[in-house]
Structure formats: C-alpha cells, structure tokens
Design a protein around this motif. Sequence first.
Motif, short mmCIF file in Angstrom:
data_model
loop_
_atom_site.label_atom_id
_atom_site.label_comp_id
_atom_site.label_asym_id
_atom_site.label_seq_id
_atom_site.Cartn_x
_atom_site.Cartn_y
_atom_site.Cartn_z
N GLN A 22 0.83 -1.20 0.00
CA GLN A 22 0.00 0.00 0.00
C GLN A 22 0.86 1.25 0.00
N LEU A 23 1.93 1.25 0.79
CA LEU A 23 2.82 2.42 0.82
C LEU A 23 3.52 2.62 -0.52
N MET A 24 3.93 1.54 -1.16
CA MET A 24 4.59 1.66 -2.45
C MET A 24 3.62 2.21 -3.50
N GLN A 25 2.39 1.73 -3.46
CA GLN A 25 1.38 2.23 -4.38
C GLN A 25 1.14 3.72 -4.14
N LEU A 26 0.99 4.08 -2.89
CA LEU A 26 0.78 5.47 -2.51
C LEU A 26 1.99 6.32 -2.88
N GLY A 27 3.18 5.76 -2.73
CA GLY A 27 4.41 6.48 -3.02
C GLY A 27 4.55 6.90 -4.46
N SER A 28 3.88 6.19 -5.35
CA SER A 28 3.95 6.56 -6.76
C SER A 28 3.30 7.93 -7.00
N GLU A 29 2.51 8.39 -6.05
CA GLU A 29 1.85 9.70 -6.15
C GLU A 29 2.54 10.74 -5.27
N TYR A 30 3.68 10.39 -4.69
CA TYR A 30 4.37 11.25 -3.73
C TYR A 30 4.55 12.69 -4.23
N GLY A 31 4.91 12.85 -5.48
CA GLY A 31 5.14 14.18 -6.05
C GLY A 31 3.91 15.07 -6.03
N LYS A 32 2.74 14.46 -5.96
CA LYS A 32 1.49 15.22 -5.96
C LYS A 32 1.02 15.58 -4.55
N PHE A 33 1.67 15.00 -3.53
CA PHE A 33 1.26 15.25 -2.14
C PHE A 33 1.58 16.69 -1.75
N ASP A 34 0.76 17.24 -0.85
CA ASP A 34 1.12 18.52 -0.26
C ASP A 34 2.16 18.26 0.83
N ARG A 35 2.65 19.32 1.44
CA ARG A 35 3.71 19.20 2.45
C ARG A 35 3.35 18.22 3.58
N GLU A 36 2.15 18.35 4.11
CA GLU A 36 1.73 17.48 5.22
C GLU A 36 1.60 16.03 4.76
N GLY A 37 1.13 15.83 3.55
CA GLY A 37 1.02 14.48 2.99
C GLY A 37 2.39 13.82 2.86
N LYS A 38 3.36 14.60 2.42
CA LYS A 38 4.73 14.08 2.28
C LYS A 38 5.31 13.74 3.64
N LYS A 39 5.08 14.61 4.63
CA LYS A 39 5.58 14.33 5.99
C LYS A 39 4.97 13.04 6.52
N LEU A 40 3.68 12.89 6.33
CA LEU A 40 2.99 11.69 6.80
C LEU A 40 3.51 10.44 6.09
N TYR A 41 3.73 10.53 4.79
CA TYR A 41 4.25 9.39 4.04
C TYR A 41 5.63 8.98 4.57
N ILE A 42 6.50 9.94 4.80
CA ILE A 42 7.84 9.65 5.31
C ILE A 42 7.75 8.99 6.69
N GLU A 43 6.87 9.50 7.54
CA GLU A 43 6.68 8.90 8.88
C GLU A 43 6.22 7.46 8.76
N ARG A 44 5.28 7.20 7.86
CA ARG A 44 4.77 5.82 7.69
C ARG A 44 5.87 4.89 7.17
N MET A 45 6.71 5.41 6.28
CA MET A 45 7.82 4.61 5.77
C MET A 45 8.81 4.30 6.90
N GLU A 46 9.08 5.27 7.75
CA GLU A 46 9.99 5.03 8.88
C GLU A 46 9.42 3.99 9.83
#
Length: 107
Positions: A22-46
Amino acid sequence: MAFFESEIVQDEAKRLFTDYQQLMQLGSEYGKFDREGKKLYIERMEEMMERYQVFMKRFELSEDFQAKLTVEQLRTQLGQFGLTPEKMFEQMTLTLERMKNQLEAAG
C-alpha cells in the motif's frame, strides 16, 4: 512449534507485506502530495522500516532452521547487489533523510 507456523509470525508477515504494498502504491503519487502528505508518508515509511527490522531480528535470533535459511537467502540475494541487510536499511534510512531534508528546504 516451527517459526513459520507461529500465528504471530504469519500475521505480522501478512501485515508487513500488505502495508508495504500500500505504501509503495501510494508512493507513486508522492510528487502530488502537499507538504503534510509528504511528511505523513515519510513517517509511515519510517514506521514500516522499524517494524521490518524487528521482524528480521526475530528471524536472526530464531533457532528454527527455516528462519535461519530465510536469513541466509536474503543475505545471498542482497549480496548479488553488493548489499547486506544492514546496508539495505542504512540506504533506506538515508533516502528518507534526504526526502525530509528536501521537504524542509522547500518549506
């Protein structure tokens, strides 16, 4: 009980695999995330990496033959790319740190 027969091991393996996909699928859209979305994605990956490291440590510490074999297979596969499990986690951590730094620089 064999390592892979443990319900706890099976459940965590399934959850890790599903969460990772799910994270990898979501990560394919990373460039479209806003700042908070990117922070949240990085936290989930960690969090995912921490869970995976704990899971792998269970394999390494197990006396079960299949668990030891799995660790050796992973080391062999990663070795083909010049990596060890430790180096793989180190590279993943560096990538996430770079992502954080880019986010802070853009912020």
